[in-house]
Motif scaffolding. Sequence first.
Motif, short mmCIF file in Angstrom:
data_model
loop_
_atom_site.label_atom_id
_atom_site.label_comp_id
_atom_site.label_asym_id
_atom_site.label_seq_id
_atom_site.Cartn_x
_atom_site.Cartn_y
_atom_site.Cartn_z
N SER A 158 -17.24 50.50 8.53
CA SER A 158 -17.40 50.77 9.95
C SER A 158 -16.59 52.03 10.26
O SER A 158 -15.36 51.98 10.34
N SER A 159 -17.30 53.13 10.41
CA SER A 159 -16.61 54.42 10.55
C SER A 159 -16.51 54.86 12.00
O SER A 159 -17.45 54.70 12.78
N ASP A 160 -15.38 55.43 12.35
CA ASP A 160 -15.20 56.03 13.67
C ASP A 160 -15.81 57.42 13.76
O ASP A 160 -15.91 57.98 14.85
N THR A 161 -16.20 58.00 12.63
CA THR A 161 -16.70 59.37 12.62
C THR A 161 -18.13 59.41 12.10
O THR A 161 -18.40 58.96 10.99
N PHE A 162 -19.04 59.93 12.91
CA PHE A 162 -20.42 60.14 12.47
C PHE A 162 -20.53 61.48 11.74
O PHE A 162 -21.15 61.58 10.70
N TYR A 163 -19.92 62.50 12.31
CA TYR A 163 -19.84 63.82 11.67
C TYR A 163 -18.41 64.00 11.17
O TYR A 163 -17.49 64.16 11.96
N ASN A 164 -18.23 63.95 9.86
CA ASN A 164 -16.88 63.98 9.29
C ASN A 164 -16.59 65.34 8.68
O ASN A 164 -17.38 65.85 7.87
N ASP A 166 -14.32 66.00 6.58
CA ASP A 166 -13.91 65.84 5.18
C ASP A 166 -15.16 65.69 4.32
O ASP A 166 -15.83 64.65 4.34
N GLU A 167 -15.48 66.69 3.53
CA GLU A 167 -16.70 66.67 2.73
C GLU A 167 -16.63 65.69 1.56
O GLU A 167 -17.65 65.40 0.93
N THR A 168 -15.46 65.15 1.26
CA THR A 168 -15.32 64.16 0.18
C THR A 168 -15.36 62.72 0.69
O THR A 168 -15.28 61.77 -0.09
N PHE A 169 -15.49 62.56 2.00
CA PHE A 169 -15.39 61.24 2.64
C PHE A 169 -16.37 60.23 2.04
O PHE A 169 -15.99 59.15 1.58
N ASN A 170 -17.66 60.59 2.02
CA ASN A 170 -18.68 59.64 1.56
C ASN A 170 -18.51 59.29 0.09
O ASN A 170 -18.64 58.13 -0.31
N ALA A 171 -18.22 60.29 -0.75
CA ALA A 171 -18.10 60.06 -2.18
C ALA A 171 -16.93 59.14 -2.50
O ALA A 171 -17.01 58.31 -3.42
N ARG A 172 -15.85 59.23 -1.74
CA ARG A 172 -14.69 58.39 -2.01
C ARG A 172 -14.96 56.94 -1.63
O ARG A 172 -14.54 56.02 -2.33
N TRP A 173 -15.70 56.72 -0.54
CA TRP A 173 -16.07 55.34 -0.19
C TRP A 173 -17.12 54.80 -1.15
O TRP A 173 -17.12 53.62 -1.49
N GLN A 174 -18.01 55.66 -1.61
CA GLN A 174 -18.99 55.23 -2.62
C GLN A 174 -18.27 54.73 -3.87
O GLN A 174 -18.66 53.70 -4.46
N ARG A 175 -17.25 55.45 -4.28
CA ARG A 175 -16.49 55.08 -5.49
C ARG A 175 -15.88 53.69 -5.37
O ARG A 175 -15.70 52.99 -6.37
N MET A 176 -15.59 53.26 -4.15
CA MET A 176 -14.99 51.95 -3.92
C MET A 176 -16.04 50.86 -3.68
O MET A 176 -15.71 49.74 -3.27
N GLY A 177 -17.31 51.17 -3.96
CA GLY A 177 -18.35 50.16 -3.90
C GLY A 177 -18.92 49.87 -2.53
O GLY A 177 -19.66 48.89 -2.36
N ILE A 178 -18.60 50.70 -1.54
CA ILE A 178 -19.15 50.49 -0.19
C ILE A 178 -20.67 50.64 -0.24
O ILE A 178 -21.20 51.65 -0.71
N LEU A 179 -21.39 49.63 0.27
CA LEU A 179 -22.85 49.65 0.22
C LEU A 179 -23.45 50.62 1.22
O LEU A 179 -24.45 51.29 0.94
N GLY A 180 -22.88 50.68 2.41
CA GLY A 180 -23.43 51.53 3.45
C GLY A 180 -22.43 51.75 4.57
O GLY A 180 -21.40 51.06 4.65
N ILE A 181 -22.77 52.69 5.45
CA ILE A 181 -21.88 53.04 6.55
C ILE A 181 -22.58 52.78 7.87
O ILE A 181 -23.73 53.17 8.07
#
Length: 236
Positions: A158-164, A166-181
């Motif tokens: 559950s993200s507070d930012t729609f436009y982030n 930090d260009e590494t934001f999505n990849a770092r959450w992906q690495r932790m197994g997050i299915l979706g945002i």
Amino acid sequence: MTQGTAHIQPNGKKIAKTVLMPGDPLRAKYIAENFLENVEQFNEVRNMFGYTGTYKGKEVSVMGSGMGIPSIGIYSYELYNFFDVDTIIRIGSCGALQDNVNLYDIIIAQGASTNSDYVDQYNLPGHFAPLADFDLVAKAKAQADNLGAVTHVGNILSSDTFYNADETFNARWQRMGILGIEMESAALYLNATHANKKALGIFTVSDHILRNEATTPEERQNSFTQMMEVALEIAD
């Protein structure tokens, strides 16, 4: 039960013990018009439409939450604490992060990680993991399987930012197994836990963040019917 708040004014209309809560109030209107019988509108304040009706004889309400943790934080808190609601099932769209998750798949959010500070209000001596009600998770998975839906159960963000920025934001959450945002469920789960109530988030994948795949706004509003059916079937 209160007569009304600054955000919800039922004016004598009933709110059911179980509320389905899409973000978009027009999706709430769509569900009321296409799935419920004997419908009465219980809220129109700020155009955040709420309706109560019956589904296969069960009384169910549906109401929009708006976008983001502050908005659902207000509406879910009031429904739980002022209107005697026992269960809120969030039905929304999300952006996929994992390679095995595709457009129109259903994600059942067992947990809701977040970059929000919403939890800080509880002044806990550590990091709290917002979780869905397990019985609702199990029922939703079984019902989705009955419908033949492709489902994934696990952790969402559950993200507070729609436009982030930090260009590494999505990849770092992906690495932790997050299915979706998405942008709301952590607050819903926290409000439910604090009020000793039940909550669940069920999502249809509307876009794949890493593949630049997306559905249209019209499809998001009107075509995610399997998710809606799952939520309606498990409503108490």
